[in-house]
Design a protein around this motif. Structure first.
Motif, PDB file in Angstrom:
ATOM      1  N   ASP A   1       0.861  -1.176   0.000  1.00 32.20           N
ATOM      2  CA  ASP A   1       0.000   0.000   0.000  1.00 32.20           C
ATOM      3  C   ASP A   1       0.900   1.230   0.000  1.00 32.20           C
ATOM      4  N   ALA A   2       0.331   2.388   0.234  1.00 32.78           N
ATOM      5  CA  ALA A   2       1.104   3.633   0.185  1.00 32.78           C
ATOM      6  C   ALA A   2       2.228   3.665   1.214  1.00 32.78           C
ATOM      7  N   ASN A   3       2.109   2.874   2.271  1.00 34.42           N
ATOM      8  CA  ASN A   3       3.125   2.849   3.319  1.00 34.42           C
ATOM      9  C   ASN A   3       4.140   1.717   3.171  1.00 34.42           C
ATOM     10  N   GLY A   4       3.987   0.892   2.155  1.00 34.66           N
ATOM     11  CA  GLY A   4       4.935  -0.210   1.944  1.00 34.66           C
ATOM     12  C   GLY A   4       4.245  -1.547   1.995  1.00 34.66           C
ATOM     13  N   HIS A   5       4.986  -2.575   2.428  1.00 31.29           N
ATOM     14  CA  HIS A   5       4.473  -3.942   2.470  1.00 31.29           C
ATOM     15  C   HIS A   5       3.523  -4.145   3.651  1.00 31.29           C
ATOM     16  N   VAL A   6       2.484  -4.941   3.404  1.00 33.72           N
ATOM     17  CA  VAL A   6       1.499  -5.277   4.419  1.00 33.72           C
ATOM     18  C   VAL A   6       1.449  -6.794   4.527  1.00 33.72           C
ATOM     19  N   THR A   7       1.861  -7.323   5.674  1.00 33.45           N
ATOM     20  CA  THR A   7       1.921  -8.767   5.862  1.00 33.45           C
ATOM     21  C   THR A   7       0.664  -9.349   6.486  1.00 33.45           C
ATOM     22  N   GLY A   8      -0.152  -8.523   7.092  1.00 32.31           N
ATOM     23  CA  GLY A   8      -1.258  -9.027   7.899  1.00 32.31           C
ATOM     24  C   GLY A   8      -0.735  -9.379   9.273  1.00 32.31           C
ATOM     25  N   PRO A   9      -1.616  -9.879  10.155  1.00 34.44           N
ATOM     26  CA  PRO A   9      -1.189 -10.172  11.525  1.00 34.44           C
ATOM     27  C   PRO A   9      -0.155 -11.285  11.580  1.00 34.44           C
ATOM     28  N   LEU A  10       0.800 -11.118  12.505  1.00 33.71           N
ATOM     29  CA  LEU A  10       1.859 -12.114  12.719  1.00 33.71           C
ATOM     30  C   LEU A  10       1.760 -12.621  14.150  1.00 33.71           C
ATOM     31  N   GLU A  11       2.164 -13.878  14.346  1.00 37.36           N
ATOM     32  CA  GLU A  11       2.111 -14.549  15.663  1.00 37.36           C
ATOM     33  C   GLU A  11       0.707 -14.486  16.174  1.00 37.36           C
TER      34      GLU A  11
END
Length: 111
Positions: free
Chosen positions: A101-111
């Protein structure tokens, strides 16, 4: 603890076809599969995948990788998980696309 591997779409496709992988070219050259913790993942993305799209995030349970997983110092002395055997489809808990997105990579929730 969950640990993560980032693959480009073609690397992920090859792993799916073969059922396992020795990793990306950098992994093959270094002799182990580079992995990251949830805390390390944003810096790994920014440093090694900044302008890339079509990335896939793979999650593994660190304890399930056994003695082939070594925690070794890397960036700033931080201990990174390195897998000294091929990564197999059976090692994966889940996978998902990494969006941008406009802020960079989006991984979704982790752990």
């Amino acid at each position: 603890m969950l640990i993560y591997k980032i693959f480009r779409a073609e690397e992920w496709a090859a792993m799916q076809t073969q059922g396992r992988t020795d990793g990306a070219p950098v992994d093959v050259a270094d002799g182990f599969v580079h992995l990251s913790t949830a805390a390390q993942l944003p810096v790994t993305l920014a440093k090694h995948f900044a302008a890339e799209t079509d990335l896939i995030l793979l999650a593994c349970e660190s304890d399930a990788l056994g003695d082939a997983l070594h925690w070794e110092p890397s960036r700033g002395g931080d201990l990174f998980p390195h897998l000294y055997r091929p990564l197999s489809m059976d090692d994966l808990l889940w996978t998902r696309p990494i969006r941008r997105d406009a802020n960079g990579h989006v991984t979704g929730p982790l752990e």
